[in-house]
Enzyme design. Structure first.
Site: not given
Ligand code: AMP
Length: 134
Positions: A95, A93
């Site tokens: 951001h 993903h």
């Molecule tokens: P990263 O894998 O380090 O890019 O971080 C994963 C991102 O996903 C973090 O910013 C979390 O806050 C976000 N995240 C995790 N679970 C959820 C969820 N159920 N809904 C929305 N965002 C999420």
């Protein structure tokens, strides 16, 4: 086991949905660095972004661009920062984060605690902007 993002995409877990098409899904990050912080996810579950096939990767940025433009119209900011971390959720993903300076991209900062109603209202505004309604 399906990733939490696959479960969100399948509708098994709720999300503040912003946009989706047959290949991508965008939704608000639940622990945002800034209001409007959005994740854009290929629906096909692959852990590491650089293992995503080229065709899916090449469509990801144009999809993220449309979403980013809508966030820009909704959240006052200098521009939208785009970054890849991927250390927490093993489903590729990007951001999209409204920023006014480099400090706004600091993932070691405390995240915002936004009420569900505020998150839903913001998602609705971004969806309207995406639909060209604002
Ligand atoms: P990263 O894998 O380090 O890019 O971080 C994963 C991102 O996903 C973090 O910013 C979390 O806050 C976000 N995240 C995790 N679970 C959820 C969820 N159920 N809904 C929305 N965002 C999420």
């Amino acid at each position: 086991m399906a990733s939490i993002f696959s479960r969100i995409i399948a509708g098994e877990i709720p999300s503040y949905r912003i946009a989706e098409d047959e290949r991508y899904y965008a939704f608000l990050d639940i622990n945002p660095l800034a209001p409007g912080h959005t994740l854009v996810v290929p629906k096909k579950e692959v852990d590491y972004l650089f293992d995503v096939d080229d065709e899916t990767l090449s469509g990801l940025l144009p999809f993220a661009k449309k979403v980013g433009r809508a966030i820009e119209k909704t959240v006052p900011c200098e521009r939208i920062g785009l970054t890849v971390i991927g250390l927490e959720v093993p489903h590729a993903h990007v951001h999209l984060i409204p920023i006014n300076g480099i400090h706004d991209m600091d993932f070691s900062k405390a995240k915002l605690d936004m009420a569900p109603e505020r998150m839903e209202a913001l998602a609705a505004k971004i969806r309207s902007a995406l639909a060209g309604e604002s």
